[in-house]
Design a protein around this motif. Structure first.
Motif, PDB file in Angstrom:
ATOM      1  N   UNK A  38       0.874  -1.172   0.000  1.00 38.72           N
ATOM      2  CA  UNK A  38       0.000   0.000   0.000  1.00 38.72           C
ATOM      3  C   UNK A  38       0.911   1.221   0.000  1.00 38.72           C
ATOM      4  N   UNK A  39       1.271   1.660  -1.182  1.00 38.68           N
ATOM      5  CA  UNK A  39       2.240   2.747  -1.335  1.00 38.68           C
ATOM      6  C   UNK A  39       1.569   4.087  -1.041  1.00 38.68           C
ATOM      7  N   UNK A  40       2.125   4.814  -0.084  1.00 31.92           N
ATOM      8  CA  UNK A  40       1.630   6.147   0.277  1.00 31.92           C
ATOM      9  C   UNK A  40       2.835   7.058   0.499  1.00 31.92           C
ATOM     10  N   UNK A  41       2.561   8.344   0.729  1.00 36.11           N
ATOM     11  CA  UNK A  41       3.615   9.298   1.069  1.00 36.11           C
ATOM     12  C   UNK A  41       3.892   9.197   2.573  1.00 36.11           C
ATOM     13  N   UNK A  42       5.142   8.917   2.905  1.00 34.79           N
ATOM     14  CA  UNK A  42       5.543   8.714   4.306  1.00 34.79           C
ATOM     15  C   UNK A  42       6.581   9.766   4.677  1.00 34.79           C
ATOM     16  N   UNK A  43       6.376  10.433   5.805  1.00 33.10           N
ATOM     17  CA  UNK A  43       7.361  11.393   6.338  1.00 33.10           C
ATOM     18  C   UNK A  43       8.398  10.607   7.132  1.00 33.10           C
ATOM     19  N   UNK A  44       9.574  10.386   6.521  1.00 32.31           N
ATOM     20  CA  UNK A  44      10.583   9.542   7.142  1.00 32.31           C
ATOM     21  C   UNK A  44      11.118  10.158   8.425  1.00 32.31           C
TER      22      UNK A  44
END
Length: 471
Positions: free
Chosen positions: A312-318
Motif C-alpha cells: 500500500x504505497x503512500x507518502x511517508x514522512x521519514x
C-alpha cells in the motif's frame, strides 16, 4: 459444491461444441448456397422456357393473314397448329387479341399482361382453366391493323427442371457433409485425447504426488495447459515445503526458550527466597519477550514466503517516522544501557523527507534494524535520515559502535537462519532480522547495504527510498 457439480455435469462436451461450431457454419453456408443455386436455376430455366414461348409467338404471328373483310386468319390446320405449339409435357394455349385486348382468335386470355407502348413483348403469369400458366404477349401488326399474339403454357416442366437441378446440385454437397462430419469427429477426438489423458492422470494421482505431469505436446494449447498445471504443482510443492519448514522452524526455535521458561518457573516456585523469585520472574519476562519476537519474525517470514504481502504505497514522512521509532525503542535502549538517538531529522525535514513507500514495511524494516543494533551493537546507536536533492533519494540508516560484521560475511548475514559469532554467543536471535530487512527493502524497490560504521568500527545498515517533492 452441489450446484457446481450439477453445472459441470450439464455442461456440453468440448468435442460436441467444436463439432457444432464447425458444422453449423457449413450447414448455413450450404443452405445459402442452395438458395443462390435455386435462384440461378430458376433464372436460367425460365430463360430457356421463356425463349420457347417467344418462338411459339413468332411462329403463330408469321402464319397470320389479313382477309378481305379485314379479319385475321391463322393459316394453319389443326394438325399444323399442334406441331407449332407442341410441348411434350405442358399444356399450351394461344390467343390473338385486338389492340384493346379483345379476343379475336384462340382461347380467351384477356387477363394476360400486355406490353406497353414501348415494349415489343411482355412475360407474365395468368390463370386459365384453374391452372397457373406462364404467358407472353407479342405486339404485332399487319398493315394498319395492330394486335397481340399471346401464348401461354403450364409450368410443370420448368418446375420439374428446377427441382432436378436442385437435387443434382445441392444433394451431393449435402452428402459430402456426412463423411466430413465423421472425419471432423475423429480429428477432434484425437486432438482432445491429450486433455482426456491429462484428466485421467489427475484423477488417479495421489494427493501427495507433486511430481510434474507428462503432457503430450500435440498442440501449443495443450502444452500451455500442461505447463500451467505443472507450474501450479510446483508452486504447491514449494508452499508445502515452506509450510513444513515453517512448522519445523517454529518447533525448533521455540523449544529452547519455552524449556527455559518452564525451568525458571519451576525453580522460582521451588525457592523460598523472594529475591531469587524476582530474578527468575525477570528472566522469564526476558525469555518471553524473545519468544514473542521470534514468533513475530517467523510469522513475517511465512507471510513473505507465501507472497501474501499487499503493498500500500503512500507518502511517508521519514523524519517523523524515525522520530516515533526512536521513542518506541527508548525503554529497551535504556534497559540495555545503550544511548539511542536520531540524526538529520531537522535537516531532512527542511529539504523534504517524504518518500513513497509502504508504512508497515518501513516500520518493520526500522524495527528490526534498531532491535539488532540494540542487541549486538555497542554503547551508541544512531538512526539517521538524509535527503539527496540531486538523486531525489532519501536514505535511512541505523549505525552502532559495536563489533560490527566482517565484510567477507555481510552478504551471508542477509540469508535466513544465519547468525554472527556474537549472536550465537548471546543466544538471543534466530538469524532472521537482517534477512527480513533485506526482503522488506527489495519489496520497496531498494536494497539493504551493510557498511562499517564511522571510523571503521561498528555496523551501518542503509536503505534508499525515492523521495517526494511536497509543494
Amino acid at each position: 459444491m452441489k450446484h457446481a457439480a450439477l453445472a459441470a455435469k450439464n455442461a456440453p462436451l468440448l468435442r460436441n461444441r467444436m463439432l457444432r461450431h464447425v458444422l453449423l457454419p457449413l450447414i448455413v453456408t450450404w443452405l445459402c448456397a442452395t438458395a443462390v443455386m435455386l435462384g440461378v436455376a430458376q433464372d436460367f430455366t425460365g430463360r430457356v422456357f421463356d425463349r420457347t414461348l417467344l418462338d411459339h409467338a413468332y411462329a403463330l404471328s408469321s402464319r397470320l393473314q389479313m382477309q378481305a373483310d379485314g379479319e385475321l386468319k391463322l393459316d394453319l390446320s389443326e394438325q399444323e397448329l399442334e406441331t407449332v405449339l407442341y410441348e411434350p409435357v405442358e399444356m399450351v394455349v394461344y390467343s390473338i387479341l385486338s389492340s384493346i385486348g379483345q379476343p379475336l382468335l384462340g382461347v380467351d386470355l384477356q387477363d394476360a399482361f400486355l406490353p406497353s407502348y414501348f415494349q415489343e413483348y411482355r412475360y407474365g403469369y395468368l390463370y386459365y382453366a384453374g391452372r397457373s400458366m406462364r404467358s407472353i404477349a407479342l405486339r404485332q401488326s399487319i398493315g394498319d391493323k395492330k394486335f397481340f399474339v399471346v401464348v401461354a403454357h403450364t409450368t410443370q416442366a420448368r418446375n420439374h427442371m428446377v427441382q432436378r437441378l436442385m437435387w443434382f446440385g445441392s444433394l451431393p454437397i449435402f452428402l459430402m457433409l456426412i463423411p466430413l462430419t465423421i472425419w471432423l469427429w475423429d480429428r477432434i477426438e484425437r486432438d482432445l485425447q491429450p486433455l482426456a489423458q491429462l484428466h485421467d492422470a489427475l484423477l488417479v494421482r495421489d494427493a501427495k504426488d507433486l511430481s510434474p505431469l507428462e503432457v503430450a505436446t500435440t498442440s501449443r494449447e495443450v502444452e500451455q495447459v500442461g505447463k500451467a498445471l505443472n507450474d501450479l504443482i510446483d508452486r504447491l510443492d514449494r508452499n508445502i515445503a515452506l509450510q513444513r519448514e515453517f512448522a519445523g522452524n517454529v518447533a525448533h526455535e521455540l523449544r529452547t526458550p519455552l524449556a527455559g521458561i518452564k525451568a525458571m518457573a519451576e525453580f522460582g516456585l521451588a525457592g523460598q527466597d523472594s529475591a531469587v523469585q524476582r530474578e527468575q520472574l525477570s528472566q522469564i519476562v526476558t525469555s518471553t519477550e524473545r519468544a514473542a519476537r521470534l514468533v513475530n519474525q517467523l510469522l513475517d517470514l511465512a507471510m513473505l514466503d507465501e507472497d501474501q504481502v499487499s503493498l500500500h504505497i503512500v507518502d511517508v514522512d521519514m523524519a517523523e517516522l524515525v522520530r516515533q521509532m526512536v521513542l518506541r525503542h527508548l525503554d529497551k535502549a535504556d534497559a540495555h544501557g545503550v544511548d539511542l538517538g536520531a540524526q538529520g531529522l531537522d535537516e531532512s525535514e527542511a529539504l523534504g523527507s517524504w518518500v513513497q513507500a509502504d508504512t508497515a514495511l518501513v516500520t518493520g524494516l526500522l524495527d528490526n534494524l534498531i532491535d539488532n543494533a540494540l542487541r549486538y551493537g555497542g554503547d551508541t546507536v544512531t538512526v539517521a535520515v538524509a535527503v539527496n536533492l540531486q538523486t531525489k533519494m532519501c536514505s535511512i540508516s541505523v549505525e552502532d559502535d559495536g563489533p560490527g560484521i566482517p565484510a567477507s560475511v555481510r552478504t551471508a548475514m542477509m540469508q535466513r537462519w544465519t547468525q554472527g559469532d556474537d549472536g550465537e554467543l548471546l543466544g538471543q536471535g534466530a538469524g532472521l532480522g537482517l534477512f527480513l530487512v533485506a526482503r522488506y527493502a527489495r519489496l520497496l524497490g531498494s536494497h539493504l547495504q551493510l557498511d562499517s560504521g564511522e571510523g571503521g568500527r561498528g555496523l551501518k545498515a542503509s536503505v534508499w527510498l525515492p523521495s517526494v517533492v511536497k509543494q
